[in-house]
Write a protein that holds these residues in place. Structure first.
Motif, short mmCIF file in Angstrom:
data_model
loop_
_atom_site.label_atom_id
_atom_site.label_comp_id
_atom_site.label_asym_id
_atom_site.label_seq_id
_atom_site.Cartn_x
_atom_site.Cartn_y
_atom_site.Cartn_z
N VAL A 68 0.66 69.08 -28.59
CA VAL A 68 1.68 68.42 -29.39
C VAL A 68 1.23 68.49 -30.85
N ARG A 69 2.13 68.90 -31.70
CA ARG A 69 1.87 68.93 -33.14
C ARG A 69 3.01 68.19 -33.82
N ILE A 70 2.64 67.38 -34.81
CA ILE A 70 3.66 66.60 -35.51
C ILE A 70 3.25 66.42 -36.96
N LYS A 71 4.23 66.52 -37.84
CA LYS A 71 4.02 66.32 -39.27
C LYS A 71 5.07 65.33 -39.75
N TYR A 72 4.59 64.17 -40.21
CA TYR A 72 5.48 63.14 -40.72
C TYR A 72 5.71 63.39 -42.21
N LEU A 73 6.96 63.56 -42.61
CA LEU A 73 7.30 63.84 -44.00
C LEU A 73 7.94 62.64 -44.69
N ARG A 74 8.84 61.96 -43.98
CA ARG A 74 9.52 60.77 -44.47
C ARG A 74 9.73 59.84 -43.29
N LEU A 76 11.79 57.28 -40.89
CA LEU A 76 13.09 56.81 -40.44
C LEU A 76 12.97 55.29 -40.31
N ARG A 77 14.06 54.61 -40.57
CA ARG A 77 14.06 53.14 -40.57
C ARG A 77 15.17 52.60 -39.67
N LYS A 105 22.13 60.53 -42.46
CA LYS A 105 22.87 60.02 -43.61
C LYS A 105 22.52 60.78 -44.89
N THR A 106 21.24 61.13 -45.06
CA THR A 106 20.80 61.79 -46.29
C THR A 106 20.65 63.30 -46.12
N GLY A 107 20.53 63.76 -44.87
CA GLY A 107 20.29 65.18 -44.60
C GLY A 107 18.84 65.59 -44.81
N LYS A 108 17.97 64.67 -45.14
CA LYS A 108 16.57 65.00 -45.43
C LYS A 108 15.75 65.12 -44.15
N LEU A 109 14.90 66.15 -44.13
CA LEU A 109 13.97 66.35 -43.02
C LEU A 109 12.91 65.25 -43.07
N CYS A 110 12.72 64.56 -41.96
CA CYS A 110 11.76 63.45 -41.90
C CYS A 110 10.49 63.82 -41.13
N THR A 111 10.65 64.55 -40.06
CA THR A 111 9.51 64.89 -39.19
C THR A 111 9.76 66.26 -38.59
N LYS A 112 8.69 67.03 -38.44
CA LYS A 112 8.78 68.31 -37.74
C LYS A 112 7.57 68.43 -36.84
N GLY A 113 7.70 69.27 -35.82
CA GLY A 113 6.59 69.44 -34.91
C GLY A 113 6.91 70.43 -33.83
N SER A 114 6.02 70.49 -32.86
CA SER A 114 6.23 71.37 -31.71
C SER A 114 5.51 70.79 -30.50
N VAL A 115 6.00 71.17 -29.34
CA VAL A 115 5.37 70.81 -28.07
C VAL A 115 5.27 72.09 -27.24
N SER A 116 4.07 72.35 -26.73
CA SER A 116 3.83 73.49 -25.84
C SER A 116 3.57 72.96 -24.45
N GLN A 117 4.26 73.54 -23.48
CA GLN A 117 4.11 73.16 -22.09
C GLN A 117 3.64 74.37 -21.29
N MET A 118 2.55 74.19 -20.55
CA MET A 118 2.05 75.27 -19.70
C MET A 118 2.76 75.20 -18.35
N CYS A 119 2.71 76.27 -17.61
CA CYS A 119 3.35 76.33 -16.30
C CYS A 119 2.30 76.22 -15.21
N VAL A 120 2.56 75.37 -14.23
CA VAL A 120 1.65 75.18 -13.10
C VAL A 120 2.46 75.33 -11.81
N LYS A 121 1.94 76.12 -10.89
CA LYS A 121 2.58 76.29 -9.58
C LYS A 121 2.29 75.04 -8.77
N ASP A 122 3.32 74.35 -8.32
CA ASP A 122 3.16 73.05 -7.67
C ASP A 122 2.34 73.10 -6.38
N ASP A 123 2.57 74.08 -5.54
CA ASP A 123 1.91 74.08 -4.23
C ASP A 123 0.42 74.41 -4.30
N THR A 124 -0.02 75.08 -5.37
CA THR A 124 -1.44 75.43 -5.48
C THR A 124 -2.15 74.73 -6.63
N GLY A 125 -1.38 74.21 -7.58
CA GLY A 125 -1.96 73.59 -8.76
C GLY A 125 -2.52 74.60 -9.75
#
Length: 150
Positions: A68-74, A76-77, A105-125
């Protein structure tokens, strides 16, 4: 190998008001709630692709969060309207989604980020270093059909 993703095709957007229970005593959204905002719009994106969390489980795979990556710019209230945007950035070796949170309301970017999810086969882990065909096919079908904006 699949086509290059057009970020305008594989996006989802939602708007919602900032709730009182999401803010700290200064009426600013508590920093951990931004991850919840990411999840709200990520679920909408996955639904649009046709491969949501229920579909993932039914196909025999889980997608735990690996990064998880996150950058707080402004801030939100309380009372602001958040416009949340999710952009599918990668789906071949992992599911990576980029996020942008705006004050609607203002159109201003407040936060940006990304989330990476890996894939796991359920029956074998076992970790899968290539995402299964089912998700690749769903995404590539959207690309061929022009995405969500058709």
């Amino acid at each position: 190998m699949s086509e290059k993703l057009d970020p305008h095709l594989l996006t989802a957007e939602i708007e919602f008001p900032v709730q009182f229970y999401e803010v700290d005593p200064m009426q600013i959204v508590w920093h951990g709630n931004y991850i919840n905002y990411f999840e709200r719009v990520r679920s909408v994106l996955l639904d649009k692709i046709g491969y949501n969390y229920t579909d993932m489980k039914e196909s025999g795979y889980s997608y735990p969060v690996a990064d998880v990556r996150i950058k707080y710019l402004r801030s939100l209230r309380y009372g602001d309207i958040c416009r949340a945007k999710a952009i599918l950035d990668e789906y071949e070796n992992m599911v990576k989604i980029k996020f942008e949170l705006y004050n609607a309301k203002t159109g201003k970017l407040c936060t940006k980020g990304s989330v990476s999810q890996m894939c796991v086969k359920d029956d074998t882990g076992e970790t899968q270093f290539v995402c299964p065909k089912v998700i690749r096919d769903k995404v590539e079908n959207f690309i061929r059909q022009g995405g969500f904006d058709k």
